[in-house]
Design a protein around this motif. Structure first.
Motif, PDB file in Angstrom:
ATOM      1  N   ILE A   1       0.849  -1.194   0.000  1.00 20.54           N
ATOM      2  CA  ILE A   1       0.000   0.000   0.000  1.00 20.54           C
ATOM      3  C   ILE A   1       0.883   1.241   0.000  1.00 20.54           C
ATOM      4  N   TYR A   2       0.722   2.072  -1.022  1.00 20.34           N
ATOM      5  CA  TYR A   2       1.427   3.351  -1.106  1.00 20.34           C
ATOM      6  C   TYR A   2       0.528   4.366  -0.416  1.00 20.34           C
ATOM      7  N   ASP A   3       0.869   4.753   0.801  1.00 20.64           N
ATOM      8  CA  ASP A   3       0.058   5.615   1.665  1.00 20.64           C
ATOM      9  C   ASP A   3       0.842   6.913   1.828  1.00 20.64           C
ATOM     10  N   VAL A   4       0.404   7.977   1.145  1.00 17.63           N
ATOM     11  CA  VAL A   4       1.258   9.164   1.032  1.00 17.63           C
ATOM     12  C   VAL A   4       0.436  10.445   0.927  1.00 17.63           C
ATOM     13  N   SER A   5       0.993  11.528   1.449  1.00 12.14           N
ATOM     14  CA  SER A   5       0.409  12.858   1.242  1.00 12.14           C
ATOM     15  C   SER A   5       0.831  13.357  -0.119  1.00 12.14           C
ATOM     16  N   VAL A   6      -0.064  14.092  -0.761  1.00 11.41           N
ATOM     17  CA  VAL A   6       0.228  14.605  -2.098  1.00 11.41           C
ATOM     18  C   VAL A   6      -0.479  15.950  -2.281  1.00 11.41           C
ATOM     19  N   SER A   7       0.191  16.851  -2.966  1.00 12.45           N
ATOM     20  CA  SER A   7      -0.411  18.157  -3.263  1.00 12.45           C
ATOM     21  C   SER A   7      -1.420  18.002  -4.396  1.00 12.45           C
ATOM     22  N   LEU A   8      -2.209  19.035  -4.616  1.00 13.66           N
ATOM     23  CA  LEU A   8      -3.181  18.996  -5.704  1.00 13.66           C
ATOM     24  C   LEU A   8      -2.518  18.824  -7.069  1.00 13.66           C
ATOM     25  N   ASP A   9      -1.271  19.280  -7.193  1.00 23.02           N
ATOM     26  CA  ASP A   9      -0.568  19.155  -8.467  1.00 23.02           C
ATOM     27  C   ASP A   9       0.362  17.940  -8.513  1.00 23.02           C
TER      28      ASP A   9
ATOM     29  N   PRO B   1      10.166  21.654  -3.351  1.00 21.53           N
ATOM     30  CA  PRO B   1      11.597  21.812  -3.608  1.00 21.53           C
ATOM     31  C   PRO B   1      12.417  21.547  -2.339  1.00 21.53           C
ATOM     32  N   ALA B   2      13.564  20.917  -2.493  1.00 18.92           N
ATOM     33  CA  ALA B   2      14.487  20.594  -1.387  1.00 18.92           C
ATOM     34  C   ALA B   2      13.824  19.735  -0.310  1.00 18.92           C
ATOM     35  N   GLY B   3      12.822  18.924  -0.700  1.00 23.00           N
ATOM     36  CA  GLY B   3      12.176  18.027   0.257  1.00 23.00           C
ATOM     37  C   GLY B   3      11.227  18.701   1.216  1.00 23.00           C
ATOM     38  N   ASP B   4      10.771  19.902   0.900  1.00 26.70           N
ATOM     39  CA  ASP B   4       9.894  20.664   1.789  1.00 26.70           C
ATOM     40  C   ASP B   4       8.544  19.967   1.960  1.00 26.70           C
ATOM     41  N   ILE B   5       8.190  19.643   3.202  1.00 25.85           N
ATOM     42  CA  ILE B   5       6.887  19.051   3.507  1.00 25.85           C
ATOM     43  C   ILE B   5       6.056  19.944   4.425  1.00 25.85           C
ATOM     44  N   SER B   6       6.454  21.198   4.556  1.00 21.35           N
ATOM     45  CA  SER B   6       5.796  22.105   5.502  1.00 21.35           C
ATOM     46  C   SER B   6       4.349  22.418   5.137  1.00 21.35           C
ATOM     47  N   ASN B   7       3.961  22.204   3.880  1.00 19.45           N
ATOM     48  CA  ASN B   7       2.582  22.483   3.471  1.00 19.45           C
ATOM     49  C   ASN B   7       1.624  21.335   3.775  1.00 19.45           C
ATOM     50  N   PHE B   8       2.154  20.213   4.250  1.00 16.54           N
ATOM     51  CA  PHE B   8       1.311  19.071   4.584  1.00 16.54           C
ATOM     52  C   PHE B   8       0.962  19.093   6.065  1.00 16.54           C
ATOM     53  N   ALA B   9      -0.203  18.532   6.412  1.00 19.67           N
ATOM     54  CA  ALA B   9      -0.678  18.500   7.797  1.00 19.67           C
ATOM     55  C   ALA B   9       0.292  17.716   8.678  1.00 19.67           C
ATOM     56  N   HIS B  10       0.511  18.220   9.881  1.00 22.02           N
ATOM     57  CA  HIS B  10       1.352  17.544  10.860  1.00 22.02           C
ATOM     58  C   HIS B  10       0.563  17.162  12.107  1.00 22.02           C
ATOM     59  N   ASP B  11      -0.720  17.517  12.125  1.00 20.86           N
ATOM     60  CA  ASP B  11      -1.607  17.119  13.211  1.00 20.86           C
ATOM     61  C   ASP B  11      -3.043  17.209  12.719  1.00 20.86           C
TER      62      ASP B  11
ATOM     63  N   LEU C   1      -4.131   8.154  -0.902  1.00 20.81           N
ATOM     64  CA  LEU C   1      -3.649   9.523  -1.037  1.00 20.81           C
ATOM     65  C   LEU C   1      -4.304  10.416  -0.003  1.00 20.81           C
ATOM     66  N   LYS C   2      -3.469  11.149   0.713  1.00 19.23           N
ATOM     67  CA  LYS C   2      -3.945  12.203   1.596  1.00 19.23           C
ATOM     68  C   LYS C   2      -3.746  13.482   0.789  1.00 19.23           C
ATOM     69  N   ARG C   3      -4.769  13.848   0.012  1.00 18.97           N
ATOM     70  CA  ARG C   3      -4.653  14.971  -0.918  1.00 18.97           C
ATOM     71  C   ARG C   3      -4.767  16.285  -0.158  1.00 18.97           C
ATOM     72  N   ALA C   4      -3.666  17.041  -0.168  1.00 16.99           N
ATOM     73  CA  ALA C   4      -3.581  18.291   0.584  1.00 16.99           C
ATOM     74  C   ALA C   4      -4.088  19.464  -0.249  1.00 16.99           C
ATOM     75  N   PRO C   5      -4.740  20.422   0.382  1.00 13.67           N
ATOM     76  CA  PRO C   5      -5.250  21.588  -0.338  1.00 13.67           C
ATOM     77  C   PRO C   5      -4.146  22.619  -0.590  1.00 13.67           C
ATOM     78  N   CYS C   6      -3.114  22.197  -1.332  1.00 16.38           N
ATOM     79  CA  CYS C   6      -2.015  23.110  -1.645  1.00 16.38           C
ATOM     80  C   CYS C   6      -1.442  22.759  -3.013  1.00 16.38           C
ATOM     81  N   ILE C   7      -0.751  23.726  -3.608  1.00 11.24           N
ATOM     82  CA  ILE C   7      -0.059  23.532  -4.886  1.00 11.24           C
ATOM     83  C   ILE C   7       1.413  23.822  -4.622  1.00 11.24           C
ATOM     84  N   LEU C   8       2.264  22.837  -4.905  1.00 11.81           N
ATOM     85  CA  LEU C   8       3.689  22.991  -4.628  1.00 11.81           C
ATOM     86  C   LEU C   8       4.477  23.474  -5.845  1.00 11.81           C
TER      87      LEU C   8
END
Length: 174
Positions: free
Chosen positions: A5-13, A19-29, A133-140
């Protein structure tokens, strides 16, 4: 045989990190993370590539440490050097037969935690059974793509859960 199972957060795009592995736009709680944590307790084995394993170093993980102590963790890399007393398995080559053997031997579902190129290889070889997919409401705009450069076949959506914070959990069978 247990599913991968590929269980992952993903942006709308379609990026799993910016860039540079930034995950700050994804939920942390919050509820989406609580549900993810509950799913994590169900997995028996974790699979990942070198870059995903080394990503943990940013958060205090040390070389050789298992990021998921309750799981057997397998890292696929021909270049990763870890101490002899490591608590993860390192496999220099990822072969379909090895993955099939792992599926047969696992005690429960297998968590594919990345990264994009590795997931793309797994998908193109028919080794992923389910995608969550945990589809996040952001565009990276750039970063690591969900499946690298692999072509994604048509997936069958089997479940959707909306969250109040704009997240959408989508579960697919391959």
């Amino acid at each position: 045989m247990h599913p991968i199972i590929y269980d992952v957060s993903v942006s709308l795009d379609g990026y799993i990190s910016g860039p540079a592995g930034d995950i700050s736009n994804f939920a942390h709680d919050g509820p989406v993370v609580d549900d993810y944590t509950a799913r994590m307790a169900q997995y028996s084995t974790a699979l990942m590539g070198r870059a995903t394993y080394e990503f943990g170093y940013r958060f205090g993980m040390t070389p050789g440490q298992n990021p998921y102590p309750h799981m057997k963790t397998c890292v696929y890399s021909s270049t990763l050097n870890l101490p002899k007393d490591k608590s993860v398995d390192v496999n220099p080559a990822c072969l379909e037969t090895d993955i099939q053997s792992l599926k047969r031997a696992a005690d429960g579902p297998i968590y594919l935690c990345g990264g994009g190129a590795f997931a793309g290889w797994m998908l193109s070889h028919g080794l992923i059974d389910r995608v969550i997919l945990k589809r996040a409401p952001c565009i990276l705009g750039s970063g690591v793509k969900l499946f690298g450069t692999a072509h994604c076949p048509r997936l069958n959506r089997i479940h959707t859960t909306p969250y109040e914070n704009g997240y959408l959990l989508e579960e697919f069978e391959t």
